[in-house]
Design a protein around this motif. Structure first.
Motif, mmCIF file in Angstrom:
data_model
loop_
_atom_site.group_PDB
_atom_site.id
_atom_site.type_symbol
_atom_site.label_atom_id
_atom_site.label_comp_id
_atom_site.label_asym_id
_atom_site.label_seq_id
_atom_site.Cartn_x
_atom_site.Cartn_y
_atom_site.Cartn_z
ATOM 1 N N THR A 205 -5.816 -3.292 1.365
ATOM 2 C CA THR A 205 -5.157 -2.258 2.420
ATOM 3 C C THR A 205 -5.599 -0.665 1.780
ATOM 4 O OG1 THR A 205 -3.179 -3.579 2.184
ATOM 5 C CG2 THR A 205 -2.960 -1.202 2.769
ATOM 6 N N LEU A 206 -5.796 -0.518 0.431
ATOM 7 C CA LEU A 206 -6.445 0.852 0.116
ATOM 8 C C LEU A 206 -7.672 0.962 0.445
ATOM 9 C CD1 LEU A 206 -5.123 0.964 -3.768
ATOM 10 C CD2 LEU A 206 -4.166 2.342 -1.838
ATOM 11 N N LEU A 207 -8.688 0.007 0.719
ATOM 12 C CA LEU A 207 -9.938 0.109 1.121
ATOM 13 C C LEU A 207 -9.733 0.440 2.739
ATOM 14 C CD1 LEU A 207 -11.998 -2.830 -0.272
ATOM 15 C CD2 LEU A 207 -11.983 -0.627 -0.991
ATOM 16 N N LEU A 208 -8.749 -0.256 3.369
ATOM 17 C CA LEU A 208 -8.726 0.032 4.824
ATOM 18 C C LEU A 208 -8.305 1.464 4.942
ATOM 19 C CD1 LEU A 208 -7.094 -3.158 6.406
ATOM 20 C CD2 LEU A 208 -9.136 -2.213 7.138
ATOM 21 N N PHE A 209 -7.435 1.957 4.269
ATOM 22 C CA PHE A 209 -7.030 3.296 4.410
ATOM 23 C C PHE A 209 -8.128 4.337 4.074
ATOM 24 C CE2 PHE A 209 -5.475 7.187 2.219
ATOM 25 C CZ PHE A 209 -4.662 7.601 2.991
ATOM 26 N N THR A 210 -8.968 4.100 3.078
ATOM 27 C CA THR A 210 -9.990 5.004 2.634
ATOM 28 C C THR A 210 -11.054 4.950 3.802
ATOM 29 O OG1 THR A 210 -9.883 4.499 0.484
ATOM 30 C CG2 THR A 210 -11.818 5.439 1.036
ATOM 31 N N LEU A 211 -11.518 3.677 4.500
ATOM 32 C CA LEU A 211 -12.272 3.517 5.422
ATOM 33 C C LEU A 211 -12.016 4.475 6.511
ATOM 34 C CD1 LEU A 211 -14.868 2.020 6.587
ATOM 35 C CD2 LEU A 211 -13.242 0.154 7.174
ATOM 36 N N LEU A 212 -10.769 4.211 7.051
ATOM 37 C CA LEU A 212 -10.288 4.956 8.491
ATOM 38 C C LEU A 212 -10.177 6.194 8.007
ATOM 39 C CD1 LEU A 212 -9.578 3.443 10.907
ATOM 40 C CD2 LEU A 212 -9.765 2.044 9.229
ATOM 41 N N SER A 213 -9.857 6.723 7.009
ATOM 42 C CA SER A 213 -9.791 8.059 6.507
ATOM 43 C C SER A 213 -11.162 8.948 6.713
ATOM 44 C CB SER A 213 -9.004 8.481 5.415
ATOM 45 O OG SER A 213 -8.047 8.028 5.202
ATOM 46 N N LEU A 214 -12.106 8.016 6.344
ATOM 47 C CA LEU A 214 -13.474 8.762 6.358
ATOM 48 C C LEU A 214 -13.958 8.617 7.848
ATOM 49 C CD1 LEU A 214 -14.896 7.244 2.894
ATOM 50 C CD2 LEU A 214 -14.091 9.505 3.397
ATOM 51 N N ALA A 215 -13.776 7.567 8.425
ATOM 52 C CA ALA A 215 -14.377 7.188 9.798
ATOM 53 C C ALA A 215 -13.975 8.264 10.810
ATOM 54 C CB ALA A 215 -14.095 5.678 10.391
ATOM 55 N N MET A 216 -12.605 8.526 10.536
ATOM 56 C CA MET A 216 -12.008 9.409 11.674
ATOM 57 C C MET A 216 -12.563 10.810 11.744
ATOM 58 S SD MET A 216 -10.025 7.796 13.705
ATOM 59 C CE MET A 216 -8.941 9.338 14.343
#
Length: 391
Positions: A205-216
């Protein structure tokens, strides 16, 4: 029951068409502002983001709801709410009604968001499951593109007509109702034990949070990057972003085949390409390099999402798969929402305001994320290896 037919797969995947369609009506914001001049611009603009709030709440509730009434009924209730909340603005005469309708729309999406993935886990396994998780990601990209395209055409006639795009929920609902059965597995598991989280769920879940924070950051800063650099042919940026979505759709379709080649190292490959793409974008000399960069990013993002959700499913406690997916969905939504605030905080620390620096930070972030994926994969392989030697 395991039905491998095309119609069954289509019905299962079709519920993902509207999952990322909340921004399909974003082009109507100027017209809505003109129609309601007494409403602040910020409030009108929030019509695009409001669904993400109720979506997060109902994503968490969906596991409990499905344990009580079953996955199929939960999906159907979600689709009904999506339809109602989606099309109310077509007939609404005041802004308050439209505003409230967007909350309902998000609640509907949240009801079945996690089930769109966990149902695949209920009916399929092995390579076929990996293929379908990739197709599910592709279906979201396709649905977003299709909804935005149709809404754009309808908005030419009247901004309210753009919301008619959510009538697409009707054929999806009919198809799902008649083709997909209830899953007995949900009832059996929930009777045996309560759903619970483990450290793997929190980690991914933390990986998803980080991934989307960067991708956006691509969406929030690429326009500023092009403007600050004074690039010619800047009108091509819209086309590039459309191609980015298309690249994500293609990547989702090919995910199963890509996974067969790179196996668990698939996100590492995606991370390396994403890192290079962000660095290329940060120093892009013209709009053509910008276009190439964002298209590569769109392709790579669909390599991360299916992998992480597959990992969430496989590492969750027995009977807790829906909860794991729900928590992962919340992480991704929070990451998207928090992205502009996080990057603003980092930029303030360095006293920078230029878009190229923000994109450079995202590139460094993806490099770190790639390293985390690599070490996690190596750790898993080392843990499994002794068992193979003993046997």
């Amino acid at each position: 029951m395991k039905n491998k037919g095309f119609l069954f797969k289509l019905s299962l995947l079709s519920i993902s068409l509207l999952l990322t369609s909340a921004n399909a009506i974003s082009m109507t914001i100027p017209q809505i502002q003109a129609a309601f001049p007494n409403i602040s611009a910020t409030t009108v603009e929030s019509l695009v983001t409001i669904p993400s709030f109720t979506m997060m709440v109902f994503v968490l509730l969906s596991g409990f709801i499905s344990s009580k009434i079953g996955s199929k009924k939960t999906v159907l209730i979600g689709l009904i709410l999506t339809l109602i909340g989606g099309v109310i603005p077509v007939f609404a005469l005041n802004f308050t009604t439209i505003y409230f309708a967007r909350f309902i729309f998000g609640a509907g999406l949240g009801c079945y968001n996690s089930l769109a993935v966990s149902l695949i886990n209920d009916f399929y396994e092995g390579d076929e499951k990996q293929d379908l998780i990739g197709y599910q990601s592709a279906m979201q990209s396709l649905g977003s593109s299709l909804a935005t395209f149709i809404a754009g055409i309808l908005a030419v006639f009247n901004w309210q007509y753009a919301f008619s795009v959510y009538f697409l929920a009707i054929p999806v609902m009919v198809l799902f109702y008649f083709v997909v059965p209830e899953t007995k597995q949900v009832t059996q598991n929930t009777q045996k034990e309560k759903q619970r989280m483990n450290m793997s769920t929190i980690f991914y879940t933390l990986l998803l949070f980080t991934l989307l924070s960067l991708a956006m950051i691509v969406f929030t800063k690429v326009g500023s990057l092009v403007s600050e650099a004074g690039m010619s042919n800047s009108n091509l940026l819209g086309t590039a972003l459309s191609l980015m979505t298309l690249a994500g759709f293609i990547s989702g379709l090919l995910y199963g085949k890509i996974y067969k080649v790179f196996k668990t190292f698939t996100p590492v490959v995606g991370g390396v390409i994403s890192t290079l793409s962000f660095l290329l974008l940060a120093f892009a000399p013209n709009i053509y390099v910008v276009s190439l960069s964002v298209i590569l990013m769109g392709f790579c993002q669909s390599l991360f999402i299916p992998y992480i959700f597959g990992a969430l499913l496989s590492s969750a406690h027995e009977g807790s798969q829906t909860l794991a997916i729900s928590v992962g969905m919340v992480g991704s939504n929070l990451g998207s929402f928090a992205s502009p605030y996080l990057i603003a905080f980092i930029m303030n620390l360095f006293g920078r305001k230029d878009a190229s620096f923000a994109i450079l930070i995202a590139g460094i972030g993806f490099l770190i994320l790639t390293a985390i994926f690599f070490f996690d994969i190596v750790r898993k392989k080392e843990r499994v290896q002794p068992d193979k030697v003993i046997s």
